[in-house]
Design an enzyme around this catalytic site. Structure first.
Site, PDB file in Angstrom:
ATOM      1  CB  SER A   1      -9.626 -15.535  29.147  1.00 41.64           C
ATOM      2  OG  SER A   1      -8.371 -15.571  28.520  1.00 41.64           O
TER       3      SER A   1
ATOM      4  CE1 TYR B   1      -9.343 -20.977  29.867  1.00 42.87           C
ATOM      5  CE2 TYR B   1      -8.423 -19.382  28.321  1.00 42.87           C
ATOM      6  CZ  TYR B   1      -8.775 -19.740  29.611  1.00 42.87           C
ATOM      7  OH  TYR B   1      -8.574 -18.857  30.645  1.00 42.87           O
TER       8      TYR B   1
ATOM      9  CE  LYS C   1     -11.985 -18.649  30.963  1.00 48.05           C
ATOM     10  NZ  LYS C   1     -12.490 -18.461  32.321  1.00 48.05           N
TER      11      LYS C   1
HETATM   12  N1  LIG Z   1      -3.829 -17.811  34.706  1.00 43.57           N
HETATM   13  C1  LIG Z   1      -4.048 -17.200  33.558  1.00 43.57           C
HETATM   14  O1  LIG Z   1      -3.138 -16.888  32.789  1.00 43.57           O
HETATM   15  C2  LIG Z   1      -5.457 -16.838  33.172  1.00 43.57           C
HETATM   16  C3  LIG Z   1      -5.639 -16.032  32.049  1.00 43.57           C
HETATM   17  C4  LIG Z   1      -6.925 -15.695  31.669  1.00 43.57           C
HETATM   18  C5  LIG Z   1      -7.996 -16.160  32.373  1.00 43.57           C
HETATM   19  N2  LIG Z   1      -7.804 -16.959  33.441  1.00 43.57           N
HETATM   20  C6  LIG Z   1      -8.983 -17.440  34.151  1.00 43.57           C
HETATM   21  O2  LIG Z   1      -8.916 -17.059  35.503  1.00 43.57           O
HETATM   22  C7  LIG Z   1      -9.596 -18.015  36.303  1.00 43.57           C
HETATM   23  C8  LIG Z   1      -8.690 -18.459  37.430  1.00 43.57           C
HETATM   24  O3  LIG Z   1      -7.514 -18.978  36.892  1.00 43.57           O
HETATM   25  P1  LIG Z   1      -6.237 -19.360  37.790  1.00 43.57           P
HETATM   26  O4  LIG Z   1      -5.044 -19.107  36.953  1.00 43.57           O
HETATM   27  O5  LIG Z   1      -6.352 -18.734  39.105  1.00 43.57           O
HETATM   28  O6  LIG Z   1      -6.436 -20.927  37.873  1.00 43.57           O
HETATM   29  P2  LIG Z   1      -6.161 -21.942  39.066  1.00 43.57           P
HETATM   30  O7  LIG Z   1      -6.151 -23.274  38.436  1.00 43.57           O
HETATM   31  O8  LIG Z   1      -4.993 -21.527  39.894  1.00 43.57           O
HETATM   32  O9  LIG Z   1      -7.478 -21.785  39.981  1.00 43.57           O
HETATM   33  C9  LIG Z   1      -8.718 -22.206  39.519  1.00 43.57           C
HETATM   34  C10 LIG Z   1      -9.538 -22.720  40.690  1.00 43.57           C
HETATM   35  O10 LIG Z   1     -10.794 -23.151  40.144  1.00 43.57           O
HETATM   36  C11 LIG Z   1     -11.134 -24.371  40.764  1.00 43.57           C
HETATM   37  N3  LIG Z   1     -11.999 -25.153  39.885  1.00 43.57           N
HETATM   38  C12 LIG Z   1     -11.666 -25.767  38.724  1.00 43.57           C
HETATM   39  N4  LIG Z   1     -12.720 -26.421  38.237  1.00 43.57           N
HETATM   40  C13 LIG Z   1     -13.737 -26.233  39.093  1.00 43.57           C
HETATM   41  C14 LIG Z   1     -15.083 -26.652  39.146  1.00 43.57           C
HETATM   42  N5  LIG Z   1     -15.588 -27.450  38.198  1.00 43.57           N
HETATM   43  N6  LIG Z   1     -15.859 -26.237  40.165  1.00 43.57           N
HETATM   44  C15 LIG Z   1     -15.369 -25.455  41.151  1.00 43.57           C
HETATM   45  N7  LIG Z   1     -14.077 -25.043  41.166  1.00 43.57           N
HETATM   46  C16 LIG Z   1     -13.287 -25.430  40.161  1.00 43.57           C
HETATM   47  C17 LIG Z   1      -9.794 -25.084  41.023  1.00 43.57           C
HETATM   48  O11 LIG Z   1      -9.895 -26.053  42.009  1.00 43.57           O
HETATM   49  C18 LIG Z   1      -8.911 -23.900  41.396  1.00 43.57           C
HETATM   50  O12 LIG Z   1      -8.907 -23.697  42.787  1.00 43.57           O
HETATM   51  C19 LIG Z   1     -10.004 -19.145  35.365  1.00 43.57           C
HETATM   52  O13 LIG Z   1     -11.348 -18.968  35.004  1.00 43.57           O
HETATM   53  C20 LIG Z   1      -9.099 -18.949  34.177  1.00 43.57           C
HETATM   54  O14 LIG Z   1      -9.655 -19.445  32.985  1.00 43.57           O
HETATM   55  C21 LIG Z   1      -6.558 -17.310  33.865  1.00 43.57           C
END
Ligand SMILES: NC(=O)c1ccc[n+]([C@@H]2O[C@H](COP(=O)([O-])OP(=O)(O)OC[C@H]3O[C@@H](n4cnc5c(N)ncnc54)[C@H](O)[C@@H]3O)[C@@H](O)[C@H]2O)c1
Length: 363
Positions: free
Chosen positions: A254, A269, A273
């Site tokens: 992130s 968080y 990251k």
């Molecule tokens: N959405 C944002 O703005 C953003 C920004 C920066 C980074 N990220 C990172 O991108 C990645 C995906 O984010 P997203 O927005 O698609 O989130 P999301 O919540 O839509 O999807 C995350 C998925 O991870 C799965 N998950 C959670 N904990 C788990 C575990 N312990 N074991 C296995 N699966 C697990 C959930 O079931 C879900 O399907 C994450 O690592 C998040 O930190 C997201």
């Protein structure tokens, strides 16, 4: 204010204002502060009128059509409101062998043709869309790992139905090293050793001041985001090594691993990251000798379920305001970079942390 700062800078540039002697380092810092302060101020001071008043005087003092000395009227200004993220496509068109063979080499190298791909967190959000993109880019088989049984199963079924590719779902929690190992072994048996791992599973806690952060919550988040990235990389990395695969591991980190978000307080968080980025760099250095590449994708604010919570609505306005592109990223806007990093067109790219944030970290 902006013009005062600008004229002070101009005066200095012209050498008219004597400057006290300062060290080169202090001078540099001072200039840097000046520059960013000016940029922020200028952004706030941008004038955006909805209408422009106009007065038209005829030549030789002639009266206007209404008999007055001049015509006075207003013209409307079309405001350039920034577009939202483009809607993601709902289709998945798998690359066929004959299509692949007709591609020029450069484009062929940008595919993942015949590769076995594992995507964690692939049940929804960014991971799910990267899985779809890898299916379109030629993957031989897609494997989703996710802790959410119902969603994971439904997403695997949908991806299989839309792409026609073999797709499997394993209900795996990325904190569970024994379950991960069993699942990776099963993938190797079914499809062969993985060529690509995309680790997108992750959670976010925000708006929790550090002074009241519950220790158990802190440990849980670190365990999923950081330890999970390690356990997945270790199991898949070992499978790649055993099969002598030139593998590509992509860790979704992130921008929060490089900057501190505002206004929400989310020390855990951010720390998790930053850990993912440094973990990935360390693995990249250690595993280059096995021809395994490890890179990080660091998204900014993306429009996914993770952020679609009413408690964040007010803060989202501030996130947009602080993003040069003035919008959140679309759920499919990591796809291109993911495919590139997974493909053979990035064979000399390892240990890189690539930020996709609409310019957020520029300001
Ligand atoms: N959405 C944002 O703005 C953003 C920004 C920066 C980074 N990220 C990172 O991108 C990645 C995906 O984010 P997203 O927005 O698609 O989130 P999301 O919540 O839509 O999807 C995350 C998925 O991870 C799965 N998950 C959670 N904990 C788990 C575990 N312990 N074991 C296995 N699966 C697990 C959930 O079931 C879900 O399907 C994450 O690592 C998040 O930190 C997201």
């Amino acid at each position: 204010m902006a013009s005062r700062v600008a004229s002070r800078l101009a005066t200095r540039v012209n050498g008219m204002m004597p400057r006290p002697p300062v060290s080169p380092a202090a001078n540099m810092m001072r200039q840097t502060r000046h520059f960013s302060a000016t940029a922020c101020t200028l952004k706030k001071d941008v004038i955006r009128e909805a209408e422009v008043p106009v007065s038209v005087y005829q030549p030789d003092g002639k009266r206007s059509s209404s008999g007055a000395a001049a015509d006075h009227f207003k013209i409307n200004v079309v405001q350039n409101t920034p577009a939202d993220a483009p809607e993601p496509s709902d289709m998945v068109q798998a690359l066929t062998k004959s299509q692949y063979e007709r591609l020029p080499k450069t484009i062929r190298d940008m595919t993942v043709y015949d590769k076995v791909v594992i995507v964690t967190g692939g049940a929804r959000g960014l991971g799910n869309f990267m899985a779809r993109a890898l299916a379109e880019a030629g993957a031989k088989a897609i494997v989703l790992f996710d802790a959410n049984q119902e969603l994971g199963d439904a997403s695997a079924a949908e991806l299989n139905q839309k792409s026609g590719l073999p797709v499997s779902f394993f209900k795996v929690d990325v904190r569970d090293d024994a379950a991960i190992q069993a699942a990776v072994d099963a993938v190797v048996q079914t499809y062969g050793a993985p060529d690509v791992l995309v680790n997108s599973a992750g959670i976010a806690d925000s708006n929790i001041p550090a002074e009241v952060y519950d220790a158990a919550m802190f440990r849980r988040l670190i365990d999923i985001n950081l330890t999970g990235s390690f356990l997945m990389s270790k199991a898949v990395g070992n499978a790649m090594m055993k099969a002598n695969k030139m593998g590509s591991i992509i860790l979704v980190a992130s921008m929060s691993g490089s900057i501190v978000n505002y206004p929400q307080e989310q020390s855990c968080y951010n720390a998790s990251k930053a850990g993912v980025i440094q973990l990935g760099k360390s693995l990249a250095a250690e595993w280059a000798k096995y021809s395994i590449r490890v890179n990080m994708i660091s998204p900014g604010y993306m429009d996914t379920a993770l952020n679609r919570v009413p408690a964040l609505d007010a803060q989202k306005i501030q996130w947009r305001d602080r993003t040069p592109q003035a919008r959140l990223g679309g759920v499919d806007e990591l796809n291109g970079l993911c495919v590139y990093l997974a493909s053979d067109s990035s064979t000399f790219v390892t240990g890189s942390n690539m930020i996709i944030d609409g310019g957020y970290t520029l300001w």
